[in-house]
Design an enzyme around this catalytic site. Structure first.
Site, PDB file in Angstrom:
ATOM      1  N   SER A 186     -32.173  41.840 -13.330  1.00  0.00           N
ATOM      2  CA  SER A 186     -31.824  42.805 -14.019  1.00  0.00           C
ATOM      3  C   SER A 186     -32.990  43.521 -14.428  1.00  0.00           C
ATOM      4  O   SER A 186     -33.400  44.796 -15.171  1.00  0.00           O
ATOM      5  CB  SER A 186     -30.277  43.089 -14.712  1.00  0.00           C
ATOM      6  OG  SER A 186     -30.531  41.833 -16.122  1.00  0.00           O
TER       7      SER A 186
ATOM      8  N   ASP B 297     -16.780  38.700 -24.012  1.00  0.00           N
ATOM      9  CA  ASP B 297     -15.704  39.799 -24.867  1.00  0.00           C
ATOM     10  C   ASP B 297     -14.967  40.147 -23.437  1.00  0.00           C
ATOM     11  O   ASP B 297     -14.067  40.898 -23.642  1.00  0.00           O
ATOM     12  CB  ASP B 297     -16.415  40.325 -25.433  1.00  0.00           C
ATOM     13  CG  ASP B 297     -18.170  41.449 -24.523  1.00  0.00           C
ATOM     14  OD1 ASP B 297     -18.688  40.717 -24.707  1.00  0.00           O
ATOM     15  OD2 ASP B 297     -17.767  42.673 -24.679  1.00  0.00           O
TER      16      ASP B 297
ATOM     17  N   GLU C 273     -21.052  37.595 -17.194  1.00  0.00           N
ATOM     18  CA  GLU C 273     -21.438  37.435 -18.601  1.00  0.00           C
ATOM     19  C   GLU C 273     -22.154  36.451 -19.113  1.00  0.00           C
ATOM     20  O   GLU C 273     -21.310  35.352 -18.815  1.00  0.00           O
ATOM     21  CB  GLU C 273     -20.210  38.221 -18.959  1.00  0.00           C
ATOM     22  CG  GLU C 273     -19.173  37.944 -19.885  1.00  0.00           C
ATOM     23  CD  GLU C 273     -18.528  39.029 -20.874  1.00  0.00           C
ATOM     24  OE1 GLU C 273     -18.908  39.377 -20.832  1.00  0.00           O
ATOM     25  OE2 GLU C 273     -17.022  38.859 -20.413  1.00  0.00           O
TER      26      GLU C 273
ATOM     27  N   LYS D  31     -32.936  49.680 -16.872  1.00  0.00           N
ATOM     28  CA  LYS D  31     -32.488  50.700 -18.170  1.00  0.00           C
ATOM     29  C   LYS D  31     -33.016  52.166 -17.724  1.00  0.00           C
ATOM     30  O   LYS D  31     -33.468  53.019 -18.347  1.00  0.00           O
ATOM     31  CB  LYS D  31     -33.139  49.930 -18.630  1.00  0.00           C
ATOM     32  CG  LYS D  31     -31.789  49.391 -19.718  1.00  0.00           C
ATOM     33  CD  LYS D  31     -30.988  49.211 -20.721  1.00  0.00           C
ATOM     34  CE  LYS D  31     -29.959  48.411 -21.715  1.00  0.00           C
ATOM     35  NZ  LYS D  31     -30.304  46.659 -21.207  1.00  0.00           N
TER      36      LYS D  31
ATOM     37  N   SER E  72     -33.112  46.607 -29.947  1.00  0.00           N
ATOM     38  CA  SER E  72     -34.646  45.540 -29.508  1.00  0.00           C
ATOM     39  C   SER E  72     -35.155  45.782 -28.333  1.00  0.00           C
ATOM     40  O   SER E  72     -36.509  44.910 -28.490  1.00  0.00           O
ATOM     41  CB  SER E  72     -34.061  44.189 -30.805  1.00  0.00           C
ATOM     42  OG  SER E  72     -32.875  44.208 -30.006  1.00  0.00           O
TER      43      SER E  72
ATOM     44  N   GLY F 173     -20.429  34.688 -25.003  1.00  0.00           N
ATOM     45  CA  GLY F 173     -19.729  36.239 -25.465  1.00  0.00           C
ATOM     46  C   GLY F 173     -19.524  37.191 -24.379  1.00  0.00           C
ATOM     47  O   GLY F 173     -19.723  37.870 -23.928  1.00  0.00           O
TER      48      GLY F 173
HETATM   49  C1  LIG Z   1     -29.323  46.156 -20.414  1.00  0.00           C
HETATM   50  C2  LIG Z   1     -29.243  45.030 -20.084  1.00  0.00           C
HETATM   51  C3  LIG Z   1     -28.237  44.472 -19.481  1.00  0.00           C
HETATM   52  C4  LIG Z   1     -26.885  44.626 -19.452  1.00  0.00           C
HETATM   53  O1  LIG Z   1     -26.607  45.454 -19.382  1.00  0.00           O
HETATM   54  P1  LIG Z   1     -25.175  47.165 -19.844  1.00  0.00           P
HETATM   55  O2  LIG Z   1     -25.367  48.211 -19.233  1.00  0.00           O
HETATM   56  O3  LIG Z   1     -25.731  46.643 -21.830  1.00  0.00           O
HETATM   57  O4  LIG Z   1     -23.891  45.659 -19.415  1.00  0.00           O
HETATM   58  C5  LIG Z   1     -28.877  43.346 -18.276  1.00  0.00           C
HETATM   59  N1  LIG Z   1     -29.374  42.937 -18.550  1.00  0.00           N
HETATM   60  C6  LIG Z   1     -30.683  43.457 -18.940  1.00  0.00           C
HETATM   61  C7  LIG Z   1     -32.348  43.025 -18.249  1.00  0.00           C
HETATM   62  C8  LIG Z   1     -30.791  44.081 -19.667  1.00  0.00           C
HETATM   63  O5  LIG Z   1     -32.024  44.535 -20.273  1.00  0.00           O
END
Ligand SMILES: *Cc1c(COP(=O)(O)O)cnc(C)c1O
Length: 320
Positions: free
Chosen positions: A305, A211, A205, A54, A79, A209
């Site tokens: 991620s 969706d 996903e 992010k 959060s 959830g």
């Molecule tokens: C925010 C996040 C996601 C999902 O990302 P999106 O862009 O909302 O699809 C996946 N893994 C981690 C660790 C995140 O912080």
């Protein structure tokens, strides 16, 4: 008019991030490769600044602001990892940041956000509407809202992770990407479409959830209002029109995994690969480990991620 992000935007984001973000490592496990009869490459964004991808989107969004916007500051509601991403990016640009967080957010997350110099405003999940609160800061104080996923510069920033992965490991057959609101997947799709159009890209996903999976099946955005999963970074109730259209256009499909599979994957990362991955960060890998699609003989990229997990919860998950 909404600006639809393109690969050009990802190139620009990559230039912005060059000296600031980590080019995170790509790791693999021989044991896993033997087990699956495949070659799996993990792009480890748990080693990114703030511990998740992010930072890429947050920093790129702030980089595009003009000096007046910077003076007035930014606001975000989250959060989780987006809060820390915006707080750190704002600190680097010396821009004041206001982060709206639930009063029940873990103390460690609040402390991390404050430590980057952001102002934290708490709200009550049950009685207050965080989007409306953010809108008030925008209208009354002229702040710029940095949304967590539905924003062209955020999407472009997130896409730089897969750009790096495909530069390091070309000719990937399949790419598995964690999916919440779809910012990471949208950016990944744009990067893959430009650099490796033959790669089949899937979002992953939580089953509790799903969706996005339902949205693709029905051809319109479907909401799941109370998603239930330990993948706390992927509990967004719905895609946005922007992320839905990019996913509909470029994704091969959306897969789901269960919480039990996420926990086993988190344990695999700790035991076999010696890395700390948060439950949401395990989504893509869980799809590979537990056969959500056939991978035999394939070269598979997996976006890991993030790695931000409360230590008490982590200790519990390791011994579940
Ligand atoms: C925010 C996040 C996601 C999902 O990302 P999106 O862009 O909302 O699809 C996946 N893994 C981690 C660790 C995140 O912080």
């Amino acid at each position: 008019m909404v600006h639809i992000p393109s690969y050009e935007d990802i190139l620009q984001a990559a230039a912005q991030l060059k000296e600031v973000a980590h080019r995170t490592p790509v790791l693999s496990s021989r044991t896993l490769n033997q087990q699956l009869g495949a070659e799996v490459f993990f792009k480890c964004e748990n080693f990114q600044r703030i511990g998740a991808f992010k930072f890429r989107g947050g920093y790129n969004a702030l980089a595009q602001l003009n000096s007046e916007q910077r003076q007035r500051g930014v606001v975000a509601f989250s959060s989780g990892n987006h809060a820390q991403a915006v707080a750190l990016a704002a600190q680097l640009f010396q821009v004041p940041a206001t982060i709206i967080m639930p009063a029940t957010a873990p103390a460690a997350k609040k402390a991390a956000t404050l430590a980057y110099g952001a102002r934290v405003i708490e709200y009550d999940r049950f009685t207050q509407d965080r989007e409306q609160m953010a809108q008030e800061f925008v209208e009354k104080e002229g702040m710029t809202l940095i949304p967590p996923f539905s924003h062209p510069h955020v999407i472009a920033g997130q896409g730089t992770a897969v750009k790096e992965l495909l530069e390091t490991v070309p000719d990937m057959d399949v790419l598995l990407v964690p999916l919440g609101g779809g910012g990471l997947l949208s950016g990944s799709l744009l990067a893959a479409h430009a650099l490796s159009p033959a790669t089949a890209v899937y979002g992953v996903e939580p089953e509790g959830g799903n969706d996005a999976q339902q949205s693709l099946a029905q051809g319109q955005i479907v909401r799941v209002d109370y998603p239930n999963s330990i993948a706390d970074g992927a509990l967004t109730p719905a895609l946005s029109p922007l992320t839905f259209s990019l996913i509909q256009q470029y994704a091969k499909g959306v897969l789901t995994v269960t919480d039990t599979q996420l926990i086993k994957t988190l344990q695999f990362f700790a035991e076999r690969m010696k890395i700390v991955v948060e439950p949401t960060g395990c989504l893509g890998a869980a799809a590979a480990l537990f056969g959500a699609l056939p991978l035999q003989g394939k070269r598979v990229g997996v976006v890991v991620s993030g790695g931000n997990v409360d230590l008490t919860q982590y200790a519990q998950l390791l011994t579940t």
